[in-house]
Design a protein around this motif. Structure first.
Motif, PDB file in Angstrom:
ATOM      1  N   THR A 164      28.886  29.554  44.339  1.00  0.00           N
ATOM      2  CA  THR A 164      28.271  30.677  45.054  1.00  0.00           C
ATOM      3  C   THR A 164      29.248  31.842  45.219  1.00  0.00           C
ATOM      4  O   THR A 164      28.834  32.976  45.452  1.00  0.00           O
ATOM      5  N   ARG A 165      30.560  31.562  45.106  1.00  0.00           N
ATOM      6  CA  ARG A 165      31.568  32.619  45.248  1.00  0.00           C
ATOM      7  C   ARG A 165      32.012  33.198  43.898  1.00  0.00           C
ATOM      8  O   ARG A 165      32.669  34.235  43.853  1.00  0.00           O
ATOM      9  N   VAL A 166      31.674  32.524  42.838  1.00  0.00           N
ATOM     10  CA  VAL A 166      32.124  32.942  41.510  1.00  0.00           C
ATOM     11  C   VAL A 166      31.233  34.035  40.948  1.00  0.00           C
ATOM     12  O   VAL A 166      30.010  33.964  41.035  1.00  0.00           O
ATOM     13  N   ASN A 167      31.854  35.064  40.376  1.00  0.00           N
ATOM     14  CA  ASN A 167      31.093  36.137  39.724  1.00  0.00           C
ATOM     15  C   ASN A 167      31.927  36.730  38.584  1.00  0.00           C
ATOM     16  O   ASN A 167      32.953  36.171  38.203  1.00  0.00           O
ATOM     17  N   LYS A 168      31.488  37.875  38.068  1.00  0.00           N
ATOM     18  CA  LYS A 168      32.157  38.498  36.926  1.00  0.00           C
ATOM     19  C   LYS A 168      33.571  38.995  37.250  1.00  0.00           C
ATOM     20  O   LYS A 168      34.349  39.284  36.338  1.00  0.00           O
ATOM     21  N   LEU A 169      33.876  39.084  38.529  1.00  0.00           N
ATOM     22  CA  LEU A 169      35.200  39.539  38.938  1.00  0.00           C
ATOM     23  C   LEU A 169      36.125  38.371  39.267  1.00  0.00           C
ATOM     24  O   LEU A 169      37.184  38.557  39.854  1.00  0.00           O
ATOM     25  N   SER A 170      35.713  37.154  38.863  1.00  0.00           N
ATOM     26  CA  SER A 170      36.487  35.941  39.154  1.00  0.00           C
ATOM     27  C   SER A 170      37.192  35.421  37.902  1.00  0.00           C
ATOM     28  O   SER A 170      36.688  35.537  36.789  1.00  0.00           O
ATOM     29  N   LEU A 171      38.361  34.840  38.133  1.00  0.00           N
ATOM     30  CA  LEU A 171      39.092  34.113  37.093  1.00  0.00           C
ATOM     31  C   LEU A 171      39.170  32.662  37.561  1.00  0.00           C
ATOM     32  O   LEU A 171      39.675  32.382  38.650  1.00  0.00           O
ATOM     33  N   VAL A 172      38.664  31.738  36.752  1.00  0.00           N
ATOM     34  CA  VAL A 172      38.615  30.330  37.135  1.00  0.00           C
ATOM     35  C   VAL A 172      39.487  29.514  36.190  1.00  0.00           C
ATOM     36  O   VAL A 172      39.306  29.561  34.974  1.00  0.00           O
ATOM     37  N   ILE A 173      40.430  28.776  36.764  1.00  0.00           N
ATOM     38  CA  ILE A 173      41.373  27.973  35.990  1.00  0.00           C
ATOM     39  C   ILE A 173      41.120  26.497  36.270  1.00  0.00           C
ATOM     40  O   ILE A 173      41.113  26.064  37.420  1.00  0.00           O
ATOM     41  N   GLY A 174      40.906  25.714  35.220  1.00  0.00           N
ATOM     42  CA  GLY A 174      40.713  24.278  35.359  1.00  0.00           C
ATOM     43  C   GLY A 174      41.943  23.524  34.864  1.00  0.00           C
ATOM     44  O   GLY A 174      42.540  23.922  33.863  1.00  0.00           O
ATOM     45  N   ILE A 175      42.315  22.467  35.576  1.00  0.00           N
ATOM     46  CA  ILE A 175      43.465  21.656  35.180  1.00  0.00           C
ATOM     47  C   ILE A 175      42.998  20.220  34.983  1.00  0.00           C
ATOM     48  O   ILE A 175      42.467  19.599  35.902  1.00  0.00           O
ATOM     49  N   SER A 176      43.190  19.705  33.759  1.00  0.00           N
ATOM     50  CA  SER A 176      42.785  18.337  33.444  1.00  0.00           C
ATOM     51  C   SER A 176      43.658  17.816  32.312  1.00  0.00           C
ATOM     52  O   SER A 176      43.625  18.359  31.209  1.00  0.00           O
ATOM     53  N   VAL A 177      44.443  16.777  32.587  1.00  0.00           N
ATOM     54  CA  VAL A 177      45.331  16.224  31.554  1.00  0.00           C
ATOM     55  C   VAL A 177      44.528  15.797  30.338  1.00  0.00           C
ATOM     56  O   VAL A 177      44.880  16.105  29.200  1.00  0.00           O
ATOM     57  N   SER A 178      43.410  15.103  30.560  1.00  0.00           N
ATOM     58  CA  SER A 178      42.587  14.605  29.460  1.00  0.00           C
ATOM     59  C   SER A 178      41.695  15.673  28.857  1.00  0.00           C
ATOM     60  O   SER A 178      41.216  15.532  27.728  1.00  0.00           O
ATOM     61  N   GLY A 179      41.453  16.741  29.604  1.00  0.00           N
ATOM     62  CA  GLY A 179      40.519  17.764  29.149  1.00  0.00           C
ATOM     63  C   GLY A 179      39.072  17.356  29.328  1.00  0.00           C
ATOM     64  O   GLY A 179      38.158  18.083  28.915  1.00  0.00           O
TER      65      GLY A 179
END
Length: 273
Positions: A164-179
């Motif tokens: 609900t907080r994410v929009n076009k002005l957001s940068l989202v970084i995911g961290i996952s060893v396995s992907g």
């Protein structure tokens, strides 16, 4: 001073899950290669009972133009024997291996690009589950000191609600060893659908999810890393975060130094000269 061997082994390992069974047999051969064997395409194809065309396809899947280019890169790698009799040495060798893999995989231009990208978005969100949550929290604490508006989400429900907080002005970084961490992958997928810029930090290339993120940052993984076999699983990710932090600190440096100084003044901490 430490020196690092630039090796193609991390490149092979990062693409391993996407290889065919024939290509995996080729990958296994090179990962466990014993010095002295003839590596000509004819010799290797006879030894592994595969075609020379398979060697070419394997090489191209790793990003090389053909087997000859792959072989040139592979032979430029060097291996040294290590004494693994002492438990302490096992741990230190694991750290050394992670550093060598990081050296082989790091894309300096990508680090510069991502450091600049951090300032282009109003809010940065970092997703990490389990051991990766430690890295996500460290990311927030490190970059927040420099004035970055950043938050981290470390459990499935929080990641889902964050949409609900994410929009076009957001940068989202995911961290996952396995992907393949489901909550992180889904979080990036829904964020991208909402127009956010997305980045995955992983030790593996998972092509079925590649469309979910704009940038893939490969880190140096080790076998059984996710279960903390010898070293903490977050170590490779923390190394990449440190590299990114250093680039970010030196991008628009005067402004970053001022914000860091302000932060340190408020916590009564003085930098050593």
């Amino acid at each position: 001073m430490l020196s690092y061997n630039k090796s193609v082994i991390p490149v092979i390992e990062s693409a391993y899950d996407d290889l065919t069974n024939v290509e995996k047999s080729i990958a296994d051969y090179f990962i466990n290669y014993v010095n002295g064997e003839d590596l000509s395409s004819k010799a290797v194809s006879r030894r592994l009972f595969v075609s020379e065309a398979s060697l070419s396809r394997f090489s191209k899947k790793l990003g090389f133009r053909g087997y000859r280019e792959f072989l040139f890169a592979f032979q430029g790698s060097t291996k040294s024997e290590k004494n693994l009799d002492i438990l302490t040495r096992q741990v230190l060798n694991s750290y050394q291996k992670v550093l060598e893999k990081t050296y082989s995989l790091i894309d300096n231009e990508q680090m510069i690009r991502l450091a600049q990208m951090l300032d282009l978005y109003e809010r940065v969100y970092v997703y990490g589950i389990g051991s990766s949550s430690v890295v996500a929290r460290e990311f927030k604490l490190r970059f927040m000191r420099l004035g970055l508006d950043v938050d981290y989400l470390a459990e499935a429900h929080s990641i889902r609600m964050n949409i609900t907080r994410v929009n076009k002005l957001s940068l989202v970084i995911g961290i996952s060893v396995s992907g393949r961490t489901e909550e992180v992958v889904e979080g990036l997928k829904t964020a991208k659908e909402k127009g956010a810029k997305t980045i995955m930090l992983s030790a593996a290339k998972v092509y079925e999810y590649r469309s979910f993120y704009d940038e893939l940052v490969l880190m140096g993984g080790l076998k059984n890393l996710a279960i903390s076999d010898k070293i903490s699983p977050q170590i490779p990710a923390l190394i990449m975060i440190d590299i990114l932090y250093t680039h970010y600190l030196h991008y628009n440096k005067a402004n970053k130094d001022e914000k860091l100084k302000m932060t340190l003044e408020h916590i009564d901490y003085e930098l050593e000269e």
